[in-house]
Design a protein around this motif. Structure first.
Motif, PDB file in Angstrom:
ATOM      1  N   ALA A   1      65.962  35.235   3.213  1.00  0.00           N
ATOM      2  CA  ALA A   1      65.645  35.817   4.521  1.00  0.00           C
ATOM      3  C   ALA A   1      64.978  37.187   4.359  1.00  0.00           C
ATOM      4  N   ARG A   2      65.414  37.942   3.361  1.00  0.00           N
ATOM      5  CA  ARG A   2      64.787  39.256   3.095  1.00  0.00           C
ATOM      6  C   ARG A   2      63.334  39.080   2.697  1.00  0.00           C
ATOM      7  N   LYS A   3      63.079  38.051   1.894  1.00  0.00           N
ATOM      8  CA  LYS A   3      61.699  37.783   1.451  1.00  0.00           C
ATOM      9  C   LYS A   3      60.814  37.499   2.669  1.00  0.00           C
ATOM     10  N   ARG A   4      61.342  36.688   3.600  1.00  0.00           N
ATOM     11  CA  ARG A   4      60.550  36.376   4.798  1.00  0.00           C
ATOM     12  C   ARG A   4      60.339  37.628   5.644  1.00  0.00           C
ATOM     13  N   LEU A   5      61.374  38.488   5.688  1.00  0.00           N
ATOM     14  CA  LEU A   5      61.244  39.729   6.459  1.00  0.00           C
ATOM     15  C   LEU A   5      60.174  40.639   5.838  1.00  0.00           C
ATOM     16  N   THR A   6      60.176  40.739   4.494  1.00  0.00           N
ATOM     17  CA  THR A   6      59.174  41.578   3.807  1.00  0.00           C
ATOM     18  C   THR A   6      57.767  41.172   4.237  1.00  0.00           C
ATOM     19  N   ILE A   7      57.553  39.856   4.278  1.00  0.00           N
ATOM     20  CA  ILE A   7      56.224  39.349   4.652  1.00  0.00           C
ATOM     21  C   ILE A   7      55.971  39.638   6.130  1.00  0.00           C
ATOM     22  N   GLY A   8      57.018  39.450   6.954  1.00  0.00           N
ATOM     23  CA  GLY A   8      56.879  39.708   8.388  1.00  0.00           C
ATOM     24  C   GLY A   8      56.526  41.148   8.694  1.00  0.00           C
ATOM     25  N   VAL A   9      57.162  42.073   7.974  1.00  0.00           N
ATOM     26  CA  VAL A   9      56.907  43.505   8.188  1.00  0.00           C
ATOM     27  C   VAL A   9      55.441  43.827   7.883  1.00  0.00           C
ATOM     28  N   GLU A  10      54.906  43.218   6.835  1.00  0.00           N
ATOM     29  CA  GLU A  10      53.500  43.470   6.482  1.00  0.00           C
ATOM     30  C   GLU A  10      52.557  42.787   7.476  1.00  0.00           C
ATOM     31  N   LEU A  11      52.903  41.568   7.891  1.00  0.00           N
ATOM     32  CA  LEU A  11      52.042  40.854   8.840  1.00  0.00           C
ATOM     33  C   LEU A  11      52.032  41.548  10.199  1.00  0.00           C
ATOM     34  N   ALA A  12      53.163  42.186  10.544  1.00  0.00           N
ATOM     35  CA  ALA A  12      53.253  42.864  11.842  1.00  0.00           C
ATOM     36  C   ALA A  12      52.216  43.976  11.962  1.00  0.00           C
ATOM     37  N   SER A  13      51.686  44.436  10.825  1.00  0.00           N
ATOM     38  CA  SER A  13      50.705  45.525  10.873  1.00  0.00           C
ATOM     39  C   SER A  13      49.294  45.020  11.179  1.00  0.00           C
ATOM     40  N   LYS A  14      49.100  43.701  11.228  1.00  0.00           N
ATOM     41  CA  LYS A  14      47.771  43.104  11.494  1.00  0.00           C
ATOM     42  C   LYS A  14      46.698  43.770  10.636  1.00  0.00           C
ATOM     43  N   PRO A  15      46.734  43.608   9.308  1.00  0.00           N
ATOM     44  CA  PRO A  15      45.750  44.324   8.480  1.00  0.00           C
ATOM     45  C   PRO A  15      44.319  43.869   8.769  1.00  0.00           C
ATOM     46  N   ALA A  16      43.423  44.840   8.954  1.00  0.00           N
ATOM     47  CA  ALA A  16      42.044  44.512   9.315  1.00  0.00           C
ATOM     48  C   ALA A  16      41.250  44.033   8.112  1.00  0.00           C
ATOM     49  N   LEU A  17      41.578  44.533   6.909  1.00  0.00           N
ATOM     50  CA  LEU A  17      40.738  44.253   5.742  1.00  0.00           C
ATOM     51  C   LEU A  17      41.333  43.173   4.845  1.00  0.00           C
ATOM     52  N   LEU A  18      42.552  43.387   4.390  1.00  0.00           N
ATOM     53  CA  LEU A  18      43.067  42.517   3.328  1.00  0.00           C
ATOM     54  C   LEU A  18      44.591  42.504   3.348  1.00  0.00           C
ATOM     55  N   LEU A  19      45.148  41.326   3.066  1.00  0.00           N
ATOM     56  CA  LEU A  19      46.600  41.202   2.945  1.00  0.00           C
ATOM     57  C   LEU A  19      46.924  40.856   1.492  1.00  0.00           C
ATOM     58  N   PHE A  20      47.691  41.741   0.838  1.00  0.00           N
ATOM     59  CA  PHE A  20      48.144  41.481  -0.538  1.00  0.00           C
ATOM     60  C   PHE A  20      49.591  40.980  -0.477  1.00  0.00           C
ATOM     61  N   LEU A  21      49.891  39.947  -1.246  1.00  0.00           N
ATOM     62  CA  LEU A  21      51.285  39.482  -1.328  1.00  0.00           C
ATOM     63  C   LEU A  21      51.636  39.255  -2.787  1.00  0.00           C
ATOM     64  N   ASP A  22      52.767  39.850  -3.211  1.00  0.00           N
ATOM     65  CA  ASP A  22      53.195  39.689  -4.604  1.00  0.00           C
ATOM     66  C   ASP A  22      54.343  38.685  -4.660  1.00  0.00           C
ATOM     67  N   GLU A  23      54.045  37.504  -5.158  1.00  0.00           N
ATOM     68  CA  GLU A  23      55.030  36.424  -5.287  1.00  0.00           C
ATOM     69  C   GLU A  23      55.821  36.190  -3.999  1.00  0.00           C
ATOM     70  N   PRO A  24      55.115  35.886  -2.903  1.00  0.00           N
ATOM     71  CA  PRO A  24      55.850  35.724  -1.628  1.00  0.00           C
ATOM     72  C   PRO A  24      56.758  34.505  -1.632  1.00  0.00           C
ATOM     73  N   THR A  25      56.512  33.533  -2.514  1.00  0.00           N
ATOM     74  CA  THR A  25      57.336  32.309  -2.475  1.00  0.00           C
ATOM     75  C   THR A  25      58.494  32.343  -3.466  1.00  0.00           C
ATOM     76  N   SER A  26      58.574  33.382  -4.325  1.00  0.00           N
ATOM     77  CA  SER A  26      59.704  33.457  -5.267  1.00  0.00           C
ATOM     78  C   SER A  26      60.995  33.652  -4.497  1.00  0.00           C
ATOM     79  N   GLY A  27      62.007  32.848  -4.840  1.00  0.00           N
ATOM     80  CA  GLY A  27      63.295  32.974  -4.160  1.00  0.00           C
ATOM     81  C   GLY A  27      63.380  32.181  -2.871  1.00  0.00           C
ATOM     82  N   LEU A  28      62.251  31.574  -2.439  1.00  0.00           N
ATOM     83  CA  LEU A  28      62.294  30.717  -1.252  1.00  0.00           C
ATOM     84  C   LEU A  28      62.485  29.271  -1.690  1.00  0.00           C
ATOM     85  N   ASP A  29      63.073  28.477  -0.793  1.00  0.00           N
ATOM     86  CA  ASP A  29      63.140  27.057  -1.101  1.00  0.00           C
ATOM     87  C   ASP A  29      61.760  26.449  -0.863  1.00  0.00           C
ATOM     88  N   ALA A  30      61.577  25.215  -1.346  1.00  0.00           N
ATOM     89  CA  ALA A  30      60.254  24.579  -1.297  1.00  0.00           C
ATOM     90  C   ALA A  30      59.725  24.523   0.125  1.00  0.00           C
TER      91      ALA A  30
END
Length: 1462
Positions: free
Chosen positions: A983-1012
């Motif tokens: 759930a923390r992993k999903r929140l990390t991604i949510g916090v970044e997505l909430a910023s609506k980046p205009a140029l680029l979205l970087f994600l470092d291993e967003p699927t590690s620790g998540l189920d398939a």
């Protein structure tokens, strides 16, 4: 190793055999026949080595090394099956028993304490504190009453099954399904649960017996990696092996322990492909060490070193790349086959290659067993229940998806109404299926076999017995005896201390600095009356400083507890061995440090210069240090967290200091409190050191200690002490100016020098031993557990949250078919040209990155090129440690150490100041403000990072979309710190997505620790974002083939940061398959291309395919040329478009004041929800003040009471040191989580504003408990004076907060921040003009440091207010008594002296036994100390200006010192 490579070929053959269609199950017998030739070779080789069957496999291996040469051996691929088969054959030839432990479980059910709806705030903490004693009393009473059942909830419902030796079981389920609970229960770890019922047996042995005698034979590998960061990988493993090396009966004949350990360690490192890291530190977030994937493999190796026969692996491939994960699973398969292990594994993302290796699969849904049986039949089973066949989805993903209400799909014409879909429905369907009948049948047969034959059980018991070292009890669950454990732990702890260079240098540095400060402050004390009290002061200050240094042991015990818990569960050692091992390993370091400290503190002040004097002093100080070290360690082991330990310390530390015998002599202690003196270790050590000093010296009475005496304008008195004068020093006799030190001690402190050896030494040694024993008892029988993370903690809903949560729940309920309809549509990328028109392209060329290392620099990236276009999803992949995160950090401009070269451009132009604003970076480490709710965390990001002109309501609606999309509806009000990993992993991604980046979205291993399923949802969502025009660059581990195809492009790196491929992936990955096939690496049709290409480039254990390095192939390929041409074309096109008119770009999206308002609001909520922190501060202030006041209740007007008023006020200057210790970790953590969202100025100001209300509350509490119990306000200033003292107390509180924030703002980490505290505390307290009275301060210190110290002003303002106009009346034993010359009255003889100085004569008309009191009014005490009542307001505002200065420095430091070293 087999030089012909037969072993490797056969292994690959066997693996491909396992990867065939689902119909062919893992057939061990068939696979084993492949090895007949190899086995014959091995048996021939063993016969050659030892015809009688008593040779050494280790020596055989060494012989081969000599024959073939070391280089060849290292280059040759490691064949685990060959190694294990040969050693197993040799073991059997030597008559060593096998350990085959089949596991059966019947009606296994697990319950936890009920209710998940926890609320948390400061109010709850205060109520809980006062309720706790009542609850304890009720607990004692209720134990005699009929027991009442606690409310519990079931998290694992009744489950049954059997797993035989040599079998592997894959445990699947969505997060929260109970996979970890099942594995922990099977591994016999039951402490976390309220109740575990049902029958679990291991080779017929019940769970209780297993836990008591064989606990190290059943082990569980948790998801998180817990290690000692300052040990190398090799040292970590060699320690594990040293405690688990079998005794002579469990090893091959002629194989020494050392040979056995080296052989096993070498094979583990090779098997997991981490041989290259053996001499690298394991590391953690503070200590640089191996990569995350390598650290995970160290955890795997450590558990394999236990040689346990029942192994439970909980998501152990998290953070590993696809190739390494497959290698790990294959290794488990081989070990299970040959050694007859019983292996349970839960995996979140299991590819088909991994899934095919298992014999059984167990599927859980909300704690219910919905399938247990052969993996080959599982897919068909769910299809027969009415679920839609999804042939392109991997089997593990499909099975997990069937238990996920959001993802499951029913066959055409079927729905949730006519298919079992609830957890209960699926469980019932399984219970009536033929598969369940087979399980029951198999279970019954296996139980009967275990009860009748008992062959496995007896062999297991015999093998465990043979493993034990000589002298180890048969009943002991440990392989190594207690003394052996202590020896291994002492050696390990010694290495830890020695290799933790930072800790080593700083501890010695601080000890030397503090000793120089104390020695310098009391430099060269005279052997006169003036040197009497100050000698006591230096002995007290020196001893106290070094003993309170041991306070740092408390957090160390808490930080080390998870490692101790893990390793005792593994059966490495008894917990009590850690206590003794730590104590022994610390001795050389602490003895040296205290010796250096003592030499300086003893000789600089000129204490009695004799060898006996010094060594006796050192003995008492060092024993006091050891006693206090044991004391603080005991409390470190007792407490759950640092806040509770801190509160406990508040009970003891002030009392230890006050009741030492220095501040209050024993005869003056309150009768109902003086027993504290007798149970205080420091009182005996201080008394011993004092007796040692004063029995060796005689003091001369002179100067201000003679009354009456000549002062300017008076010459009538003798220059040397006569019969008509008195000495005011304790122990003085009439007419003599020589005072033996013994008499001084006896009269002043009621100490007897005869006690030094017969009482003080013996008692302090007893305390040292006592606290060692308390540590042993506590660590063995008391295991404090932090509150379990299995419970979500929720904030209270307000009206807005309630309304929005209702909407979310309704939407979730309506989802169903609508979602499936969307799923059927393929996302179209045709219509997004308008969206992409204004978007910019990100390119990088010839990217190199070098970092400083011990012997120069190291290159981590080499000539990396690529681009990310708007509307595309680009994957960044490579083996663990290839530099993926490094590359992402460099591109995102997050690196601030090392040298980056090459071009990073946006639309062909260099990056502007608003680059950080236009990008979002979801990091691998989930760093959040723990007390925020999920919704608050995402809103905070949206408010501060989306453009200011967007209305708040629109931002809120966007956050609601994100919550829905990331499936966090049920957790929207949960506090972040209570969330699960996933759930923390999903929140990390949510916090970044909430910023609506205009140029680029970087994600470092967003699927590690998540189920398939979560991983697939996430990537599907990223795909949707990309199709709307977002540019995304994302590192990824272990993608399934379906996941992999969702990406448009791939940047593939190999070890050393070298590019292997950059370009399109294509439908069904055909483009990348063709590229690899063209160069000799043909991907089999049934294999995941993401796994295959990593294997092909040599990322795993297997060697790379082909003779050329893949980086060279890439540089010579047309694809490389095309990439360069594409980059040039992108740049040329972008530069041809005229630059839009210069906009004023700001670094942050919102204004300074808006940032401040938002951040202050968040900080206030965070502090209110951090009850431990706030309540600890309040508690510390209340009890500190209360304990001091209890010693000085209702002070009168005597000289001694005057002295106690000074002591009572002096304690105020100790407060800032306590506040600093609590505040620094919080400030540094908040700094870490504040990066780039808002201005550092805002951060610093908001941190202070949040603390102010609590600081004022603490100050008021401290003041109330100081002023009224002690009876302040009796001087001329009266009650107005006490009000002024409240203002000073508030200023001191604010000074403490801001000095703590200042230190934290200039410190890179908490470890460094806390090092400043003793230095600041000691300097400010010693040089404020009271500890060493102003007149006796050395001019060097008096001229500058005295003036600079803020506490000079605090004490001046407080003392002058309290003592001004306070009438002093000496008690009968406080008078200096002298006889006047014959025929003179006391007034006639001493009147002139009294008029010219201070004090009064009590009997001026008497002609003998004149009673002189030193002070008449309080002012006479403080005026000689350079304090003036008229300057008190000036002093108050000088103190306030220090507070302002701290704020300014903190703000500047927060702006310019950004310590996120990456």
């Amino acid at each position: 190793m087999d030089p012909s490579g037969t072993g490797v070929d056969t292994l690959n053959g066997e693996q491909s055999l396992r990867r065939r269609s689902h119909a062919s199950h893992v057939d061990i017998a068939q696979a084993e026949t492949t090895f007949n030739e190899l086995s014959r070779q091995l048996s021939r080789r063993s016969q050659t080595a030892y015809p009688s069957g008593s040779g050494s496999i280790a020596s055989t291996a060494r012989g081969q090394d000599l024959e073939k040469g070391k280089e060849l051996d290292e280059d040759e691929p490691f064949d685990l099956r060959e190694y294990l088969t040969s050693s197993n054959d040799a073991n059997q030839a030597a008559g060593i028993k096998h350990k085959h432990v089949g596991v059966t479980w019947e009606d296994l059910e697990v319950k936890v304490m009920g209710g998940a709806d926890h609320k948390v705030s400061l109010a709850h903490a205060v109520i809980n504190f006062f309720m706790t004693p009542l609850m304890w009393i009720w607990g004692v009473i209720s134990s005699f009453l009929p027991s009442k059942q606690f409310t519990t909830r079931t998290i694992l419902h009744k489950s049954s099954g059997v797993l035989k030796p040599g079998e592997m079981c894959l445990v699947l389920g969505c997060p929260g399904a109970g996979c970890s609970t099942f594995l922990k229960t099977i591994a016999n770890q039951r402490d976390d649960y309220a109740s575990v019922t049902g029958d679990v047996r291991y080779a017929g042995i019940n769970a209780e017996e297993m836990a008591k005698f064989y606990k190290g034979e059943v082990v569980y590998n948790q998801e998180d990696d817990i290690h000692i960061s300052t040990l190398t990988v090799a040292q970590t493993l060699s320690f594990a092996l040293s405690t688990k090396t079998p005794g002579p009966n469990g090893r091959l004949p002629n194989v020494s322990r050392k040979e056995f350990d080296e052989l096993v360690q070498d094979s583990l490192l090779k098997m997991l492909n981490i041989s290259h890291t053996s001499q690298t530190l394991v590391g953690d977030e503070f200590v640089r060490g191996v990569s995350g994937g390598e650290r995970k493999r160290v955890s795997i190796a450590e558990m394999m070193a236990t040689r346990a026969r029942v192994q439970c692996w909980d998501n152990s491939t998290r953070g590993l790349d696809a190739s390494t994960a497959l290698d790990f699973a294959r290794s488990l398969r081989i070990m299970t086959d040959i050694l007859g292990q019983t292996t349970f594994v839960s995996l979140y993302q299991a590819g088909e290659g991994i899934y095919d290796l298992f014999d059984k699969v167990l599927i859980l849904d909300k704690g219910r067993q919905v399938y247990y049986g052969p993996p080959t039949e599982a897919r068909a089973y769910f299809e027969t229940l009415g679920y839609k066949p999804l042939p392109r989805q991997s089997t593990a993903d499909y099975l997990t998806g069937c238990t996920d209400p959001n993802e499951r799909q029913f066959a055409p014409g079927r729905s949730a109404h006519d298919c079992p879909s609830s957890p209960e429905g699926l469980e019932n369907a399984f219970l009536v299926s033929p598969t369940y009948s087979d399980v029951q049948d198999s279970l019954d047969k296996f139980k009967v076999r275990m009860q009748t034959e008992k062959e496995d059980q007896e062999a297991f018991r015999a093998a465990v017995l043979a493993d034990k070292k000589r002298g180890v009890s048969k009943k002991s669950p440990y392989t190594l005896g207690f003394t052996g454990q202590v020896r291994a732990l002492t050696i390990r702890q010694f290495k830890v201390r020695l290799q933790d260079k930072f800790q080593l240098y700083t501890s010695f540095g601080i000890a030397i600095t503090l000793s120089l400060i104390i020695g310098g402050a009391f430099f060269n004390l005279p052997l006169t009356a003036a040197g009497g009290f100050t000698r006591g002061s230096v002995i007290f200050a020196g001893m106290l400083t070094i003993c309170l240094d041991a306070f740092g042991e408390m957090p160390m015990q808490m930080l080390g507890r998870p490692i101790v818990n893990k390793q005792t569960i593994y059966g490495f050692y008894r917990p009590s061995a850690v206590v003794i091992g730590n104590a022994l390993a610390d001795l050389p370091f602490s003895a040296t440090r205290v010796l250096i400290f003592d030499i300086i503190v003893y000789f600089l002040p000129h204490l009695a210069r004799s060898a006996g004097g010094f060594w006796t002093f050192h003995l008492f100080v060092y024993l006091a240090y050891l006693a206090m070290q044991g004391f603080f360690r005991t409390f470190g082991l007792l407490c759950v967290n640092f806040d509770s330990a801190f509160r406990l310390a508040t009970f003891f530390v002030p009392n230890i200091i006050q009741y030492c015998g220095y501040m209050i002599p024993t005869f003056n202690m309150k009768r109902w409190l003086f027993w504290i003196f007798y149970i205080n270790p420091l009182s005996y050590a201080w008394a011993g050191a004092m007796e040692n000093e004063f029995m060796r010296i005689t003091l001369t009475c002179d100067g201000d200690y003679v009354v009456p005496r000549n002062v300017p304008g008076i010459t009538k008195y003798p220059d040397t002490l006569s019969d008509n004068q008195a000495c005011t020093l304790f122990g003085a006799t009439s007419g003599s100016d020589q005072i033996p030190g013994k008499d001084y001690l006896s009269v002043g402190y009621a100490l007897d020098t005869a006690d030094i050896w017969r009482r003080n030494l013996l008692v302090i040694i007893a305390f040292v031993i006592f606290f060692q024993v308390t540590q042993i008892v506590v660590i063995e029988y008391f295991r404090p557990k932090p509150p379990g993370s299995s419970v979500y903690i929720y904030a209270k809903e307000d009206a807005d949250a309630k309304k929005r949560n209702t909407v979310l729940r309704e939407k979730k309920a309506q989802r169903g078919e609508k979602e499936k309809a969307i799923e059927e549509e393929k996302p179209s990328s045709k219509d997004n040209t308008a969206l992409l028109a204004h978007r910019k392209t990100f390119t990088w060329e010839n990217l190199n990155y070098h970092v400083p290392v011990a012997d120069g620099t190291k290159r981590l990236l080499h000539d990396v090129c690529g681009y990310v276009k708007p509307g595309t999803l680009t994957a960044l992949m490579g083996a663990s440690g290839a530099g993926k995160t490094t590359c992402l950090d460099v591109l995102a401009q997050r690196k601030n150490i090392g040298v980056v070269s090459g071009d990073i451009l946006v639309d062909g132009r260099p990056l502007g100041s608003d680059f950080a604003r236009g990008t979002a970076y979801a990091e691998q480490m989930d760093v959040h403000e723990g007390t925020a709710t999920v919704r608050e965390a995402m809103r905070f990001s949206a408010y501060l990072r989306q453009p200011a002109e967007i209305p708040i309501e629109e931002k809120n609606l966007y956050v609601e979309e994100m919550i829905e999309l990331l499936e966090l509806q049920d957790l929207s009000e949960a506090l972040v710190f209570s969330l699960s990993v996933e759930a923390r992993k999903r929140l990390t991604i949510g916090v970044e997505l909430a910023s609506k980046p205009a140029l680029l979205l970087f994600l470092d291993e967003p699927t590690s620790g998540l189920d398939a399923q979560s991983a697939w949802n996430l990537v599907r969502f990223l795909r949707k974002l990309a199709d709307q025009g977002q540019a995304i660059l994302c590192t990824i581990h272990q993608p399934s083939s379906l996941l992999f195809e969702s990406f448009d492009r791939l940047l593939l790196l190999e070890s050393g940061g070298e590019t292997v491929y950059f370009g399109d992936i294509g439908k069904d990955s055909h483009i990348i398959r063709e590229y690899f096939a063209r160069h000799g690496a043909q991907c089999p049709p049934n294999m995941n291309p993401a796994e295959y290409m990593l294997e092909a480039i040599g990322a795993g254990i297997a060697p790379r395919i082909g003779s050329r390095d893949w980086k060279d192939i890439w540089l010579d390929s047309p694809e490389y040329e095309r990439t360069r041409a594409d980059i040039n074309a992108i740049k040329a096109h972008a530069l041809s478009i005229p630059v839009p008119p210069e906009e004023v770009t700001s670094t942050y999206a919102t204004s300074f004041l808006y940032q401040l308002e938002t951040v202050v609001k968040r900080n206030n909520i965070a502090l209110w929800r951090s009850p431990d922190y706030v309540f600890s501060r309040l508690f510390v202030h209340a009890f500190f003040s209360l304990f001091i006041s209890l010693s000085f209740l209702q002070l009168g007007n005597s000289v001694r009471d005057l002295q106690y008023r000074v002591f009572g006020i002096f304690w105020l200057v100790v407060l800032p040191a306590i506040i600093m210790t609590q505040l620094e970790p919080l400030f540094i953590f908040n700094r870490k989580s504040s990066s780039r969202i808002y201005s550092p100025y805002v951060f610093a100001i908001a941190q202070l504003i949040g603390e102010i209300p609590y600081s004022i509350l603490c100050a008021v509490v401290y003041w109330v408990l100081m002023v009224y119990p002690m009876g302040f306000g009796k001087g001329s200033a009266g009650l107005n004076g006490t009000g002024f003292q409240l203002m000073i107390t508030i200023f001191m509180e604010l000074f403490g907060v801001t000095i703590g924030q200042l230190v934290a703002s200039i410190s890179p980490s908490v470890q460094i921040a806390v090092l400043f505290n003793p230095f600041i505390g000691v300097v400010l307290a010693i040089f404020c003009g009271v500890t060493i009275p102003y007149p006796t301060l050395i001019p060097f210190w008096r001229d500058w440091l005295y003036q600079l110290v803020p506490y000079t002003r605090t004490l001046a303002a407080m003392l002058s207010t309290e003592l001004h106009g306070l009438a002093i009346r000496c008690a009968s034993d406080e008078f200096a008594i002298f006889n006047p010359p014959s025929n003179q009255t006391c007034g006639a003889w001493a009147g002139a002296f009294v008029s010219a100085t201070s004090g009064y004569l009590d009997n001026p008309n008497d002609t003998e036994l004149c009673r002189y009191c030193q002070y008449k009014v309080g002012d006479e005490f403080f005026v000689p100390l350079n304090i003036s009542f008229d300057n008190r307001w000036r002093d108050a505002f000088i103190l306030f200006s220090f507070f302002v200065f701290n704020i300014i420095v903190t703000i500047i430091a927060s702006r310019f010192l950004r310590y996120a070293k990456r």
